[in-house]
Each structure stands twice: as C-alpha cells, then as structure tokens.
Design an enzyme around this catalytic site. Structure first.
Site, PDB file in Angstrom:
ATOM      1  N   SER A   1      14.316  -1.511 -16.992  1.00 13.75           N
ATOM      2  CA  SER A   1      15.308  -1.952 -16.247  1.00 13.75           C
ATOM      3  C   SER A   1      16.552  -2.427 -17.076  1.00 13.75           C
ATOM      4  O   SER A   1      16.341  -3.044 -18.099  1.00 13.75           O
ATOM      5  CB  SER A   1      14.797  -3.020 -15.106  1.00 13.75           C
ATOM      6  OG  SER A   1      15.919  -3.820 -14.658  1.00 13.75           O
TER       7      SER A   1
ATOM      8  N   HIS B   1      -6.988   5.530   4.932  1.00 12.21           N
ATOM      9  CA  HIS B   1      -5.831   4.752   5.363  1.00 12.21           C
ATOM     10  C   HIS B   1      -4.960   3.822   4.342  1.00 12.21           C
ATOM     11  O   HIS B   1      -4.483   2.696   4.841  1.00 12.21           O
ATOM     12  CB  HIS B   1      -6.217   4.154   6.800  1.00 12.21           C
ATOM     13  CG  HIS B   1      -6.955   5.043   7.726  1.00 12.21           C
ATOM     14  ND1 HIS B   1      -5.925   5.935   8.588  1.00 12.21           N
ATOM     15  CD2 HIS B   1      -8.138   5.250   7.761  1.00 12.21           C
ATOM     16  CE1 HIS B   1      -6.846   6.741   9.233  1.00 12.21           C
ATOM     17  NE2 HIS B   1      -8.307   6.253   9.140  1.00 12.21           N
TER      18      HIS B   1
END
Length: 431
Positions: A263, A142
C-alpha cells in the site's frame, strides 16, 4: 498486447511477419501439389521459394492502393519473380483459402504453447495438493464452517478441473484444426479435393469437409468456449485463495518479496494482488466468447464481419491466457500455508462433530427418531459458546440422551475425517 502482459512466443505467432511468411508457406505447398499433378511447370515452386522474400514495407505500400491484403501480398511476391513462373502464384485459390488456413496454423501454434504452460501449472498444483494432503482444515458450505477435510483435497478438486480443461484442449489440438483450398464459395472450380488433401497432409492439418469459402467459425467458437472454461477454472481457484487470504481467515498468503510494498499509505498491507489480477484477466478472457459466438453467424457463403474482431481479440486471448497460467504457476509455487492457524481452527472447535454424533446416536438410540436426535445435537452445538471443547459437547449429548459415547479428541480427527483421502487422491492422480 501491452508490454505488461505480453507473451513473446504468442506475439511472434501473430506478428505480420509470421502471418505473411505462413501465407507464402501455404502458397508454396500448393505450387508443389500442382506440379505433382502436372498442372503447372516443374520448378515453379523452387524458383519462387528461392527468390521471393517477405517485404512488409512493400506489402503495406501496395495495400494502400489495392485495399486488399492478399492481393498486396501476392503482388509483392510475383513482382520479384520471373513472369513464366509467377503467373501460377495463387493459382485457383481465393483469399480466404490462404487467410483461414493461416489462421488455423496460428491457432494451433498458440494452443500448443497454452498446453505447455497448462501442463507445467497442473504439475505445480498437483505437487501442492500432495504436500498438504494430511493438513486438516475446515471445509466450508455457504462460507460457514462445515466439517474438517484435507486441505490437499481442496486443491485436488481444482487440479481435477484443470486436468479436464487440459484434456479438452489436447483433444481439440489433435482433432479440430482444419484447412481449405477449395476456391470461391468452396466449389473447387479450378482446384480439386485431391490437391487440397496433398497440401493439408504437408501442413499437418485436416481438410475442412465443407468449406463455404471460409472455415466455419463455430470451430473457433468451440475453442474459445474451452479456453473460457479454463478462464473459469483460473478464477475459481484465484477466488478460493483470495478468500483464505482475508486477514480474519489468514490461512494462506501469497508470497511477498523483499522490497515489495502492499500500500502507498499502509505499510502493514500484504495484498493478494496476483489472484486479484488473475480474476480480472479471467473476466477479460471470457468476454471473448461472445465475439467468437457472434462471429460464427456469417452471411451466405461468407462475409468478413468476423475479420476485424479476430485480428483484435485472438492474439490478445492467447497471449493473456499464457501470461495468466505462467503467473498463476509462480503464485502457487510461492503460496504460503499457515498450517498452525489452519489446524488450530479445527482443534479449537467442536460443533462440527454434530454430523458424526448424529449418525452415531441414530445407531445407539433405536427408540428415538432421527428428528429427535437431530434436535438434541443441534441444541448442544448451538449452546457451545465460551466452552466449545470436544469434552463439553460430548457431555451435553450424554446428559441429554442418557447414553455413553466414545470421547473424540483432537488426536482422533485425522483418522476420522481423512480416512479416505488417499483413495480420492489415487483415483484422481493417474500417472
């Protein structure tokens, strides 16, 4: 195919030049079979093969008039040859006989290239799994820390899935590609199944048992379902790498070349651009399964509702699949494992020992129920805030249950959690 994602081998297979060259190859094999059965004059095939040339400009010119690509192709060939031989060109067959047999040849050639790339990829993935076999990491359930495991076994699970896809596609390659020369509505009005089989053997294809003027499209749907599963395999591993690449996880990172930038405005960024790209490509590949399934539903013995979609998606599908496998292989080769970070997370935690201690205490405390022991271990693990060391966890359990427990140290972890990893690897990697 846009240049960014082009695979030149696939582009060549699906080019008009190769398509019409394959048309001619099939027609010549048919002529040879007809000669063998004494249906047409000897030397018909050799005459046409010697003289006929593929002329794309001429084919397109005729197609503007006929609005039929096979007729345009046939006319472009027969006008080059002597009438005494050219009248037997395209003898007894219908357009789909040539188109669908060619399509099988193109698909088989494309799949051969896919299998080549997949084999290389699987070797790389196997190598990286073996390399990290003894690297201990947190398994997650999970998304939450569960128990330590071998990092290599994490990769090994993906390897086993990719091998299943390779085996599926290899089986399809060897058994599923068929051809037809059965004529209009597949009833052999002019030709015979024996002639068809002669040609099939020379083309290294199987005969379609019941062709309805087209080769049933469920075959292509099956192939695209298998390659869509391969796309799923690609995305599943890509997503795993992307999760582990997170700044706050930082367990793996894609290679970052000198001069590369992450970036336009944030110089510190090193983004998982390759696995993100592969995720998008996997979605694109899976989208073709809907087309393939819907294309299998044709009217009566045939229609051409499938044709336009196949012309568009099949070349792109196999080109993108080859590109994705090649790119992912490079990504895996350059993937960096931050081993200190990976292992330190394990050695700096203690809560995950809860399962080990739960089962140990079940044996050591015969008068206590499993539920009671579970509650005590859970409480001890939840209370480990600032001091979550192995010793602190150990002491909490001993004090609560008044038992003496063997102390687990960081040095014990691999013998405790990786003790069966060699067996898992040996049964998965079969040379």
């Amino acid at each position: 195919m846009i240049p960014r994602y082009e695979n030149k081998e696939i582009t060549q297979i699906w080019s008009d030049e190769n398509k019409f060259t394959t048309f001619l190859q099939i027609e010549l094999e048919l002529l040879r079979a007809l000669e063998l059965k004494k249906i047409i004059p000897d030397s018909t095939a050799s005459h046409i093969e010697k003289i006929a040339k593929i002329n794309l400009t001429r084919i397109l010119e005729i197609e503007l008039l006929t609005r039929h690509d096979i007729i345009a192709f046939c006319s472009s060939i027969t006008e080059q040859c002597s009438p005494e031989f050219s009248k037997f060109f395209h003898y007894g067959v219908t357009s789909s006989d040539i188109i669908d047999t060619t399509l099988s040849i193109q698909l088989k050639a494309s799949l051969e290239i896919v299998l080549k790339h997949l084999s290389v990829f699987n070797e790389t993935l196997k190598t990286r799994a073996i390399e990290t076999k003894n690297l201990i990491t947190f398994g997650r359930s999970h998304g939450i820390y569960a128990e330590p495991m071998s990092f290599g076994q994490k990769l090994l699970g993906h390897y086993a899935e990719f091998v299943r896809r390779q085996n599926d596609l290899q089986s399809f390659y060897e058994n599923e590609f068929t051809m037809q020369l059965s004529g209009a509505v597949g009833n052999y009005t002019i030709l015979t199944p024996e002639i068809e089989l002669l040609v099939a053997n020379n083309l290294n294809l199987k005969v379609e048992p019941v062709s309805t003027q087209v080769i049933p499209r469920d075959r292509i749907a099956k192939l695209i379902s298998l390659t869509s599963l391969l796309a799923n395999s690609i995305e599943r591993l890509a997503v795993e790498i992307r999760h582990l690449h997170h700044s706050d996880v930082n367990e793996v990172s894609e290679g970052f070349k000198k001069g590369q930038k992450g970036s336009s405005t944030m110089p510190h960024k090193k983004n998982p651009i390759s696995t993100e790209n592969l995720t998008g490509l996997a979605r694109f590949l899976r989208s073709h399964l809907t087309l393939a399934l819907e294309n299998s539903i044709l009217w009566h013995e045939r229609d051409i509702s499938h044709s336009s979609a196949e012309r568009l998606y099949l070349p792109d599908h196999f080109g993108i699949l080859c590109y994705a496998l090649e790119r992912f292989n490079t990504t895996l080769l350059n993937l960096e494992f931050n081993e200190d970070i990976i292992e330190n997370k394990v050695t700096e935690q203690a809560q995950y020992l809860s399962s080990y201690y739960l089962h140990l205490l079940i044996q050591l405390c015969p008068t206590l129920t499993r539920e009671k022991i579970y509650s005590v271990v859970q409480s001890a693990s939840f209370s480990l805030d600032q001091d979550n060391s192995f010793q602190s966890f150990h002491q909490k359990l001993e004090a609560e249950l008044n038992v003496t427990l063997p102390l687990v140290s960081a040095n014990d972890l691999k013998s405790l959690y990786l003790k069966h990893v060699d067996k898992v690897f040996s049964r998965t990697i079969v040379n």
